[in-house]
Design a protein around this motif. Sequence first.
Motif, PDB file in Angstrom:
ATOM      1  N   HIS A   1       0.750  -1.106   0.227  1.00 17.91           N
ATOM      2  CA  HIS A   1      -0.538   0.310   0.011  1.00 17.91           C
ATOM      3  C   HIS A   1       1.080   1.650   0.199  1.00 17.91           C
ATOM      4  CE1 HIS A   1      -3.253   3.079   1.163  1.00 17.91           C
ATOM      5  NE2 HIS A   1      -2.627   3.892   2.150  1.00 17.91           N
ATOM      6  N   HIS A   2       2.007   0.996   1.149  1.00 22.71           N
ATOM      7  CA  HIS A   2       2.841   2.664   1.121  1.00 22.71           C
ATOM      8  C   HIS A   2       3.390   2.448  -0.078  1.00 22.71           C
ATOM      9  CE1 HIS A   2       1.840   4.301   5.052  1.00 22.71           C
ATOM     10  NE2 HIS A   2       1.286   2.583   5.198  1.00 22.71           N
ATOM     11  N   HIS A   3       3.886   1.812  -1.676  1.00 18.86           N
ATOM     12  CA  HIS A   3       4.975   1.979  -2.040  1.00 18.86           C
ATOM     13  C   HIS A   3       4.359   1.038  -3.359  1.00 18.86           C
ATOM     14  CE1 HIS A   3       7.995   2.641   1.693  1.00 18.86           C
ATOM     15  NE2 HIS A   3       6.990   1.923   1.688  1.00 18.86           N
ATOM     16  N   SER A   4       3.335   0.317  -3.436  1.00 23.34           N
ATOM     17  CA  SER A   4       2.690   0.692  -5.004  1.00 23.34           C
ATOM     18  C   SER A   4       2.870   1.677  -5.743  1.00 23.34           C
ATOM     19  CB  SER A   4       1.862   0.421  -4.674  1.00 23.34           C
ATOM     20  OG  SER A   4       0.739   1.036  -4.349  1.00 23.34           O
ATOM     21  N   ALA A   5       2.867   3.331  -5.305  1.00 27.31           N
ATOM     22  CA  ALA A   5       2.796   4.203  -6.256  1.00 27.31           C
ATOM     23  C   ALA A   5       4.145   4.549  -6.335  1.00 27.31           C
ATOM     24  CB  ALA A   5       2.846   5.417  -5.205  1.00 27.31           C
ATOM     25  N   THR A   6       5.296   4.141  -5.514  1.00 25.39           N
ATOM     26  CA  THR A   6       6.419   4.579  -6.624  1.00 25.39           C
ATOM     27  C   THR A   6       6.639   3.545  -7.810  1.00 25.39           C
ATOM     28  OG1 THR A   6       6.678   5.909  -4.668  1.00 25.39           O
ATOM     29  CG2 THR A   6       9.112   4.468  -5.934  1.00 25.39           C
ATOM     30  N   PHE A   7       6.618   2.048  -6.782  1.00 21.26           N
ATOM     31  CA  PHE A   7       7.168   0.523  -7.338  1.00 21.26           C
ATOM     32  C   PHE A   7       6.329  -0.167  -7.358  1.00 21.26           C
ATOM     33  CE2 PHE A   7      10.297   2.225  -3.582  1.00 21.26           C
ATOM     34  CZ  PHE A   7      11.942   2.595  -4.280  1.00 21.26           C
ATOM     35  N   GLY A   8       5.371   0.062  -7.793  1.00 21.84           N
ATOM     36  CA  GLY A   8       3.868  -1.058  -8.095  1.00 21.84           C
ATOM     37  C   GLY A   8       3.954  -1.370  -9.897  1.00 21.84           C
ATOM     38  N   ALA A   9       3.917  -2.741  -9.351  1.00 16.97           N
ATOM     39  CA  ALA A   9       3.828  -3.406 -11.323  1.00 16.97           C
ATOM     40  C   ALA A   9       2.981  -3.087 -11.306  1.00 16.97           C
ATOM     41  CB  ALA A   9       3.835  -4.872 -10.860  1.00 16.97           C
ATOM     42  N   ARG A  10       2.863  -2.488 -13.044  1.00 14.45           N
ATOM     43  CA  ARG A  10       2.424  -2.022 -13.604  1.00 14.45           C
ATOM     44  C   ARG A  10       2.959  -1.447 -14.709  1.00 14.45           C
ATOM     45  NH1 ARG A  10       4.577   1.521 -10.412  1.00 14.45           N
ATOM     46  NH2 ARG A  10       5.382   3.343 -10.621  1.00 14.45           N
TER      47      ARG A  10
ATOM     48  N   VAL B   1       6.572   0.682   7.705  1.00 17.98           N
ATOM     49  CA  VAL B   1       6.046  -0.012   6.700  1.00 17.98           C
ATOM     50  C   VAL B   1       6.633   1.819   6.207  1.00 17.98           C
ATOM     51  CG1 VAL B   1       3.908   1.560   7.090  1.00 17.98           C
ATOM     52  CG2 VAL B   1       4.682  -1.106   5.652  1.00 17.98           C
ATOM     53  N   THR B   2       6.828   2.936   6.406  1.00 16.79           N
ATOM     54  CA  THR B   2       7.363   3.645   5.302  1.00 16.79           C
ATOM     55  C   THR B   2       7.838   4.087   4.316  1.00 16.79           C
ATOM     56  OG1 THR B   2       7.340   5.447   7.000  1.00 16.79           O
ATOM     57  CG2 THR B   2       5.031   5.043   6.464  1.00 16.79           C
ATOM     58  N   HIS B   3       9.415   3.390   5.480  1.00 23.07           N
ATOM     59  CA  HIS B   3      10.770   3.571   5.271  1.00 23.07           C
ATOM     60  C   HIS B   3      11.489   2.401   4.103  1.00 23.07           C
ATOM     61  CE1 HIS B   3      14.712   5.420   6.660  1.00 23.07           C
ATOM     62  NE2 HIS B   3      14.367   4.956   5.185  1.00 23.07           N
ATOM     63  N   TRP B   4      11.259   2.624   2.876  1.00 20.02           N
ATOM     64  CA  TRP B   4      12.017   1.686   2.021  1.00 20.02           C
ATOM     65  C   TRP B   4      13.499   1.429   2.658  1.00 20.02           C
ATOM     66  CZ3 TRP B   4       9.520  -1.211  -1.157  1.00 20.02           C
ATOM     67  CH2 TRP B   4      10.264  -2.256  -2.377  1.00 20.02           C
ATOM     68  N   PRO B   5      13.753   0.405   2.465  1.00 18.21           N
ATOM     69  CA  PRO B   5      15.178   0.350   2.869  1.00 18.21           C
ATOM     70  C   PRO B   5      16.525   0.833   2.195  1.00 18.21           C
ATOM     71  CG  PRO B   5      14.260  -1.871   3.003  1.00 18.21           C
ATOM     72  CD  PRO B   5      13.067  -0.824   2.260  1.00 18.21           C
ATOM     73  N   ASP B   6      17.362   1.911   2.620  1.00 16.09           N
ATOM     74  CA  ASP B   6      19.044   2.407   1.720  1.00 16.09           C
ATOM     75  C   ASP B   6      19.586   2.650   2.435  1.00 16.09           C
ATOM     76  OD1 ASP B   6      17.535   3.980   3.085  1.00 16.09           O
ATOM     77  OD2 ASP B   6      16.154   6.014   1.737  1.00 16.09           O
ATOM     78  N   ASP B   7      19.499   1.943   3.653  1.00 17.02           N
ATOM     79  CA  ASP B   7      21.172   2.363   4.081  1.00 17.02           C
ATOM     80  C   ASP B   7      22.356   1.108   3.295  1.00 17.02           C
ATOM     81  OD1 ASP B   7      23.021   2.432   6.124  1.00 17.02           O
ATOM     82  OD2 ASP B   7      21.741   3.508   7.402  1.00 17.02           O
TER      83      ASP B   7
END
Length: 315
Positions: A15-24, A85-91
């Motif tokens: 839900h939180h990341h589909s707008a950015t990474f979603g399969a579409r 849930v909002t923080h996509w891993p980037d560290d």
Amino acid sequence: MHTAEIQALADAIVHHHSATFGARLHHDANSVELVPQPTPPALRTEPTYLAALQACSRLGFIAVDAECLAQAWQRQAERTNHFDVTHWPDDPQDFGLAGADPAQAFPACPRQLGLYGVLPTAEWVGRMARAGVPTVQLRFKSDNAAAIRAEVRAAVAAVQGTNARLFINDHWREAIDAGAYGIHVGQEDLDALAGEHLAAIHASGLPLGVSTHGYAEMVRAHAVQPSYIALGAVFPTTLKKMATAPQGVARLQAYVRLMQAYPLVAIGGIAAEQFGDIAATGVGSIAVVRALVNAPDPEAAARDLMARLPQPAQS
């Protein structure tokens, strides 16, 4: 935690990341088609890991990348003692990228390699170097050893008197012998290099670039600490059969956040009208093939593309 609760965590990530990474599939120039993938077999039992593995697969990440991301989600939760849930891993430390030995790194190259022309022949290399393209690569495909040696030497000669940095794709022995600026290898070629071959490239003092196509391959590339990392294919390309789907700008942006310790090159189907969005991700270079070799006026195309990028540093 019960299966339903793990499912709820996965749903929250999607839900939180589909707008950015979603399969579409969108039909604008900066979008690519990404298809939901089967969830691979789990290697751990923690709820965060299981939820992330499922969610990343649903978002279209292939199995090895979903696994890499799920491990990172788990490490992030353990490190922060919190599942955000909002923080996509980037560290980098959550991907096992921390603590590299600088003594084992390949020689540094400029963070801004600028326009990077990937070219089929020495003639094209010389032509684009004389046009002012700051970084060029000879990608010469042949099974003839004598032809390869001759083409690499011709490419080295072709950039003499210019400021272009010349990387040689694959043919590392010939690149060393001829005195090229650097070497570039694909992920398959990197995996095929025996330890002594990689040591020989390191001993030569030449910079090394490595192609990557997702999280797992970036982690693999980091293990050899190359001089730069290429990220792609950003958009569909007909020049090479790709094992992974085009990555798109959103994934590229996430890769840049994670791999910012390296000079980064975006590659794959990038046209002039997409340069602004690609450059905005923070990559220091954009590599092109068709945008130069298929252009009616390659020199004019080179000037136009270079004008769309920050001016690279010279070395």
